[in-house]
Design an enzyme around this catalytic site. Structure first.
Site, PDB file in Angstrom:
ATOM      1  CE1 TYR A 287      61.307  -4.146  -3.786  1.00  0.00           C
ATOM      2  CE2 TYR A 287      62.649  -3.020  -5.433  1.00  0.00           C
ATOM      3  CZ  TYR A 287      62.533  -3.895  -4.359  1.00  0.00           C
ATOM      4  OH  TYR A 287      63.655  -4.503  -3.859  1.00  0.00           O
ATOM      5  CG  HIS A 298      57.836  -9.830  -2.569  1.00  0.00           C
ATOM      6  ND1 HIS A 298      58.922 -10.664  -2.411  1.00  0.00           N
ATOM      7  CD2 HIS A 298      57.165 -10.269  -3.666  1.00  0.00           C
ATOM      8  CE1 HIS A 298      58.900 -11.571  -3.365  1.00  0.00           C
ATOM      9  NE2 HIS A 298      57.849 -11.355  -4.136  1.00  0.00           N
ATOM     10  CE  LYS A 329      62.091 -11.040  -6.457  1.00  0.00           C
ATOM     11  NZ  LYS A 329      61.383 -10.359  -5.376  1.00  0.00           N
TER      12      LYS A 329
END
Length: 351
Positions: A287, A298, A329
């Site tokens: 993160y 997210h 990601k």
């Protein structure tokens, strides 16, 4: 148009300079004609632009293809990629990796190549050192590094390889004034003090609450907090553990502990929050910033630590990248080096 195989090149007659180089930017003009790579020549032979001779005999396309495959390593793979790029409308030339690719609307003499393309078979493991050599070559001249992987059905998957800039907004997430006690149990560490547990979890997103009063930490989190004077760790016999004894036991529990630990430390020092990536098949999910565990954002990256002698098994890499992309990601590989951690971002890209 006549052409002849000479060693590992094909020399086309002089008029090819005007008809092939000046219009399609194939090959390199020489005093005796136009010098083509075997791959360029195969594509031109396929299109009926040249007739290739060898030892006085004119070769048909299969005959030339067979000879070329004995003269050039991975010839058929590179031909598949070259043909695909040409038919997508790109100008392609041999490069310091496999190919230099010019952006649409540009060509040699009009602008610079944008991409360096490196071709691999899905069946052949790819040493990290080979990937880094190609990436460094591209970065040194400010080109985009593209990895073209050819599967067993001759389909191509393109990946962009780059070094990411990792920077988070956590600032100083250490709290040396806490200096609390913790216990190393079977394979994790527990902080018993309620105030310390709350401060570390709420402000730094360390660990996971065991209950409302106590916090459980992973091995890498514990080592990091221990090294920075935040926690004092004791074993179950209540003996104080130093960093060396902790690391020794942690490495027996988790063989990749040292590899993960150096990456965890570096990520924390970059101001980001690494948490376990087990559910995603990687070492960490990362993160950029966590303001409150009650509102977890997210995560931006999946990070997997690999040694400098790592060899990528390309089907495994493909699964990792696809999974990361499917959950929005970036897939990063972290390589501990003497001077720090080298991060490599590998993601699918459309050409």
């Amino acid at each position: 148009m006549k052409a002849e195989i000479i060693n590992d090149r094909v020399l086309a007659e002089k008029k090819a300079v005007n008809e092939l180089y000046n219009t399609g930017y194939y090959g390199r003009p020489k005093s005796k004609g136009l010098e083509l790579t075997l791959i360029e020549a195969a594509y031109l032979a396929y299109r009926g632009k040249i007739d290739v001779e060898h030892n006085g005999n004119v070769l048909d396309f299969p005959g030339f293809f067979k000879i070329a495959s004995t003269l050039h390593p991975s010839f058929e793979l590179k031909y598949i990629v070259y043909k695909d790029l040409r038919e997508r409308g790109f100008y392609v030339q041999p490069g310091v990796t496999d190919f230099r690719v010019y952006p649409r609307g540009s060509h040699p003499g009009k602008g610079a190549a944008k991409q360096f393309v490196y071709v691999r078979s899905e069946r052949v493991p790819m040493p990290l050192k080979d990937l880094l050599r190609s990436l460094n070559a591209a970065e040194n001249v400010r080109k985009q590094m593209i990895l073209a992987i050819v599967d067993e059905e001759s389909d191509i998957t393109f990946y962009e390889v780059k070094r990411p800039r990792i920077k988070g907004g956590m600032g100083d997430s250490l709290y040396p004034d806490i200096n609390t006690e913790a216990t190393f149990l079977e394979d994790r560490v527990i902080i018993w003090d309620e105030d310390a547990s709350t401060a570390l979890f709420e402000n730094g997103f360390y660990g996971k609450p065991l209950d409302k009063q106590r916090l459980q930490l992973s091995l890498v989190e514990s080592r990091y907090l221990m090294e920075n004077g935040v926690i004092n760790v004791r074993n179950r016999q209540d003996n104080v553990m130093d960093s060396e004894s902790f690391t020794d036991i942690a490495s027996k529990i988790e063989p990749e502990f040292l590899l993960k630990n150096s990456v965890y430390t570096d990520l924390r020092e970059k101001g980001v929050v690494p948490k376990t990536g087990f559910k995603f098949g990687s070492h960490f999910r990362v993160y950029a910033q966590v303001e409150s565990p009650a509102k977890i954002p997210h995560s931006e990256y999946l990070v997997h630590s690999i040694p400098s002698d790592h060899e990528f098994r390309l089907p495994v890499m493909s699964r990792a990248v696809r999974l990361a992309n499917s959950v929005r990601k970036s897939m990063l590989y972290a390589v501990p080096e003497d001077d720090g951690i080298d991060y490599i971002d590998i993601g699918r890209v459309k050409m």
